[in-house]
Design an enzyme around this catalytic site. Sequence first.
Site, PDB file in Angstrom:
ATOM      1  N   GLU A 158      67.164  76.250 -34.493  1.00 59.27           N
ATOM      2  CA  GLU A 158      66.860  76.421 -35.918  1.00 59.27           C
ATOM      3  C   GLU A 158      65.982  77.654 -36.103  1.00 59.27           C
ATOM      4  O   GLU A 158      65.104  77.920 -35.271  1.00 59.27           O
ATOM      5  CB  GLU A 158      66.140  75.185 -36.456  1.00 59.27           C
ATOM      6  CG  GLU A 158      67.027  73.951 -36.450  1.00 59.27           C
ATOM      7  CD  GLU A 158      66.325  72.699 -36.998  1.00 59.27           C
ATOM      8  OE1 GLU A 158      65.177  72.803 -37.470  1.00 59.27           O
ATOM      9  OE2 GLU A 158      66.944  71.626 -36.946  1.00 59.27           O
ATOM     10  N   HIS A 167      67.347  71.689 -42.525  1.00 60.25           N
ATOM     11  CA  HIS A 167      66.336  70.718 -42.065  1.00 60.25           C
ATOM     12  C   HIS A 167      65.384  70.321 -43.199  1.00 60.25           C
ATOM     13  O   HIS A 167      64.173  70.527 -43.115  1.00 60.25           O
ATOM     14  CB  HIS A 167      65.553  71.293 -40.880  1.00 60.25           C
ATOM     15  CG  HIS A 167      64.860  70.226 -40.083  1.00 60.25           C
ATOM     16  ND1 HIS A 167      64.702  70.299 -38.722  1.00 60.25           N
ATOM     17  CD2 HIS A 167      64.283  69.047 -40.436  1.00 60.25           C
ATOM     18  CE1 HIS A 167      64.048  69.240 -38.282  1.00 60.25           C
ATOM     19  NE2 HIS A 167      63.783  68.458 -39.320  1.00 60.25           N
TER      20      HIS A 167
HETATM   21  N1  LIG Z   1      65.854  65.774 -41.104  1.00 54.97           N
HETATM   22  C1  LIG Z   1      64.605  65.574 -41.312  1.00 54.97           C
HETATM   23  O1  LIG Z   1      63.957  66.302 -42.040  1.00 54.97           O
HETATM   24  C2  LIG Z   1      63.931  64.420 -40.661  1.00 54.97           C
HETATM   25  C3  LIG Z   1      64.340  63.967 -39.432  1.00 54.97           C
HETATM   26  N2  LIG Z   1      63.711  62.901 -38.852  1.00 54.97           N
HETATM   27  C4  LIG Z   1      64.227  62.416 -37.562  1.00 54.97           C
HETATM   28  O2  LIG Z   1      64.929  61.203 -37.800  1.00 54.97           O
HETATM   29  C5  LIG Z   1      64.972  60.446 -36.603  1.00 54.97           C
HETATM   30  C6  LIG Z   1      64.684  59.000 -36.893  1.00 54.97           C
HETATM   31  O3  LIG Z   1      63.373  58.840 -37.349  1.00 54.97           O
HETATM   32  P1  LIG Z   1      62.723  57.369 -37.402  1.00 54.97           P
HETATM   33  O4  LIG Z   1      63.668  56.392 -37.942  1.00 54.97           O
HETATM   34  O5  LIG Z   1      61.424  57.513 -38.058  1.00 54.97           O
HETATM   35  O6  LIG Z   1      62.517  57.106 -35.844  1.00 54.97           O
HETATM   36  P2  LIG Z   1      62.188  55.728 -35.150  1.00 54.97           P
HETATM   37  O7  LIG Z   1      61.533  56.055 -33.864  1.00 54.97           O
HETATM   38  O8  LIG Z   1      61.505  54.788 -36.093  1.00 54.97           O
HETATM   39  O9  LIG Z   1      63.638  55.131 -34.845  1.00 54.97           O
HETATM   40  C7  LIG Z   1      64.509  55.649 -33.889  1.00 54.97           C
HETATM   41  C8  LIG Z   1      65.352  54.502 -33.386  1.00 54.97           C
HETATM   42  O10 LIG Z   1      66.378  55.034 -32.574  1.00 54.97           O
HETATM   43  C9  LIG Z   1      66.556  54.165 -31.467  1.00 54.97           C
HETATM   44  N3  LIG Z   1      67.237  54.917 -30.429  1.00 54.97           N
HETATM   45  C10 LIG Z   1      66.759  55.918 -29.670  1.00 54.97           C
HETATM   46  N4  LIG Z   1      67.716  56.400 -28.867  1.00 54.97           N
HETATM   47  C11 LIG Z   1      68.829  55.678 -29.120  1.00 54.97           C
HETATM   48  C12 LIG Z   1      70.152  55.718 -28.619  1.00 54.97           C
HETATM   49  N5  LIG Z   1      70.494  56.589 -27.699  1.00 54.97           N
HETATM   50  N6  LIG Z   1      71.008  54.834 -29.120  1.00 54.97           N
HETATM   51  C13 LIG Z   1      70.666  53.938 -30.064  1.00 54.97           C
HETATM   52  N7  LIG Z   1      69.445  53.858 -30.572  1.00 54.97           N
HETATM   53  C14 LIG Z   1      68.533  54.732 -30.113  1.00 54.97           C
HETATM   54  C15 LIG Z   1      65.165  53.709 -31.132  1.00 54.97           C
HETATM   55  O11 LIG Z   1      65.180  52.513 -30.367  1.00 54.97           O
HETATM   56  C16 LIG Z   1      64.575  53.521 -32.522  1.00 54.97           C
HETATM   57  O12 LIG Z   1      64.761  52.210 -33.003  1.00 54.97           O
HETATM   58  C17 LIG Z   1      63.985  61.122 -35.652  1.00 54.97           C
HETATM   59  O13 LIG Z   1      64.705  61.918 -34.755  1.00 54.97           O
HETATM   60  C18 LIG Z   1      63.175  61.995 -36.565  1.00 54.97           C
HETATM   61  O14 LIG Z   1      62.617  63.062 -35.871  1.00 54.97           O
HETATM   62  C19 LIG Z   1      62.711  62.245 -39.483  1.00 54.97           C
HETATM   63  C20 LIG Z   1      62.266  62.667 -40.696  1.00 54.97           C
HETATM   64  C21 LIG Z   1      62.799  63.822 -41.362  1.00 54.97           C
HETATM   65  O1  LIG Z   2      59.744  64.360 -39.725  1.00 55.24           O
HETATM   66  C1  LIG Z   2      60.539  64.897 -38.937  1.00 55.24           C
HETATM   67  O2  LIG Z   2      60.702  64.515 -37.788  1.00 55.24           O
HETATM   68  C2  LIG Z   2      61.322  66.021 -39.403  1.00 55.24           C
HETATM   69  O3  LIG Z   2      62.287  66.381 -38.792  1.00 55.24           O
HETATM   70  C3  LIG Z   2      60.859  66.775 -40.569  1.00 55.24           C
HETATM   71  O4  LIG Z   2      60.497  67.993 -40.057  1.00 55.24           O
HETATM   72  P1  LIG Z   2      59.751  69.115 -40.930  1.00 55.24           P
HETATM   73  O5  LIG Z   2      58.391  68.600 -41.217  1.00 55.24           O
HETATM   74  O6  LIG Z   2      60.547  69.258 -42.192  1.00 55.24           O
HETATM   75  O7  LIG Z   2      59.749  70.302 -40.065  1.00 55.24           O
END
Ligand SMILES: NC(=O)C1=CN([C@@H]2O[C@H](COP(=O)(O)OP(=O)(O)OC[C@H]3O[C@@H](n4cnc5c(N)ncnc54)[C@H](O)[C@@H]3O)[C@@H](O)[C@H]2O)C=CC1
Ligand SMILES: O=C(O)C(=O)COP(=O)(O)O
Length: 649
Positions: A509, A532
């Site tokens: 990115e 993102h």
């Molecule tokens: N696009 C964006 O701006 C954002 C992206 N994210 C990303 O979203 C993702 C999810 O965030 P949360 O729900 O808060 O995380 P979390 O840690 O609460 O949940 C992740 C879940 O995935 C499961 N997991 C891990 N590897 C796995 C696999 N190979 N197969 C099946 N299940 C698996 C874990 O057991 C856990 O329950 C993270 O990667 C986070 O960094 C979060 C916020 C914003």
């Molecule tokens: O909360 C996360 O893990 C995200 O991916 C969000 O990322 P950012 O704060 O938008 O760079």
Amino acid sequence: MTTTLENPVADKIQAAVLPTIVLDFDSTFTQVEALDILAEQLFSSDPARLTDITAIKDLTDLAMSGEISFAEALQRRVQILKPTKADLEGLVETLKGLVSASVARNKEAFLRHPGKFRIISGGFHDFIAPVVAEYGIRPEHILANRLVFGDDGIAVSVDQGNPLSKDGGKVVALQGWDITGPVVMVGDGWTDFEVYKGGAADRFYAFVENVKREKVVQATHGIEAAQVVVSFDEVLHNEGFEGRYSFPRSRLKVLLLENVHPTAIQAFREEGYDVTTVKGALDEDDLIDAIQGVHILGIRSKTTVTQKVLDAADKLLAVGAFCIGTNQIDLKGCSKKGIAVFNAPYSNTRSVVEMVMGLTVILTRNIYDKSIQMHTGKWDKSATGAHEVRNKTIGIIGYGAIGSQLSILAEAFGMRVIYYDVAEKLTLGNARRYRSLDALLAEVDVLSIHVDGRAENKNLMGAAQFAKMKDGALFINLSRGHVVDIDALAQALKSGKIYGAAVDVFPEEPRTNDDPFVSPLTGIKNLILTPHIGGSTEEAQEAIGEFASERLLNFLNRGDTTFSVNMPNVQLSEVEGRHRFLHIHQNVPGVMAAINNIIAKYNLNILAQHLKTNESLGYVIVDVDRGYSKEALEELKAVTGTLKFRSLT
Ligand SMILES: NC(=O)C1=CN([C@@H]2O[C@H](COP(=O)(O)OP(=O)(O)OC[C@H]3O[C@@H](n4cnc5c(N)ncnc54)[C@H](O)[C@@H]3O)[C@@H](O)[C@H]2O)C=CC1
Ligand SMILES: O=C(O)C(=O)COP(=O)(O)O
């Protein structure tokens, strides 16, 4: 390596008698110029007198920066203001709420040393005395002007017999006090510097917490006994008052990258920390340069904290991920150095979930491609290939904070929800857990990925997985870029196997908005690409700013590690009327015994003690009552296995 938070200047002075600290009142003891506030109070509701507010402020500024005579400015301001005693009572109440932040948080030091803190001011005793009384400063320890009231109860002039009503008055007045021991002047204005220059004080601190007057700051250059301070903490620390072993906050550096929300910046500044911000992420080399001397690093998803960065981090106490993901941080490396890592695990989850639902509807209805066509002048009204999401199956991989919320919202839209997670999870609503990823892939109309960014999840979705999906299914990834083999996704989209997709995260990115985006995914039909922004809403960013800064501040100010992702979690109260030692060590046998031996040897009275360990780290917190020697600290720091040692007052 241990982090030593001490001050050699304080140690030198410690042996000597505590000096008398003389503070200026306006813009030093309080954040404001009292007469400016009085002008606002008296004239702001009267349109005819609004210009008088500006006139008062101009006179204040000219006098404070030394451009016109102080005596003249004072007389002229009183003549414009003409306050009554009742007006002054209102002013006092306002000023009590505007005491400088670093003065207010050191109230205990004022109360503990009556007579050691005094006020000298060109302002008026009439309103200064009741404000500083709350800090134990008695009327006889205030040198200030006095208003002269007419028979009608209106102040008409300044008592001319008082030396403070004259230019250079502070020097003369202060000499009249006959203080034994060193005198230290603290103030923001030129007249305060004159106190030192005129020989009435031994040391001078140019206090810039509220206003920075260049002429005064410049004047301190090259003078050993004069220095610029951004908070009163530094004065107390340097002059050997309470907390001389606990580092003044203004010397603790906070570096916030990647446009962290202003709520966080403000939170650190309000607590007296020295904050630097950078708009974008920094690459490894730049971060290595920037991290030196930094105590707290705040980042988001784009800054990679590598072992090399940690090696260069000579002072780092904690890293705050102002987001959810911490895969960009070498967590093991942090633990090895006793650096605490925090994140904001919940604050942006709703934003991500809302976006996934929106994307699901947009893709299911072909809205994105139709909109692109409209912009090129093509009107294509047709229902072909457009569907409702109701009764469709959404498959969620990763049923954590985001995946499980998505489960609820998708169900509210009438979707059937199935999920796959490697860990045991509480299944919400009517969702069904699948124990086989392949079985789930074969059933979904929409697949949304919400796994965490652990390295093992690289290419969790590759050609083999796409091949197992139904023809024409939709694919959404707002988790982490490396989780999907994007060449395989591009292929699946081009072949029509996957009908549409939305991708928010990428293996590579751009670091800032000025860097280009290059990816095999660009130019593909029915593929929504977003930079993102899953968590990028104002609501989420503000909530993250508040949450993450609070975690970091609680760690800094009290040692609290609640929500730390790598430290044993210990919830701690404020440090009040006691000292607190924070000892982070490798989790090896004998550390606790060694700490307790030292505590016994120095006869320290323990008020509370906590020990919590995880597989790699031990964290000991000891609260003792006042009175301990510097040698005790040195020995605690030298215990084998110590990674970090701090003391708080
Ligand atoms: N696009 C964006 O701006 C954002 C992206 N994210 C990303 O979203 C993702 C999810 O965030 P949360 O729900 O808060 O995380 P979390 O840690 O609460 O949940 C992740 C879940 O995935 C499961 N997991 C891990 N590897 C796995 C696999 N190979 N197969 C099946 N299940 C698996 C874990 O057991 C856990 O329950 C993270 O990667 C986070 O960094 C979060 C916020 C914003
Ligand atoms: O909360 C996360 O893990 C995200 O991916 C969000 O990322 P950012 O704060 O938008 O760079």
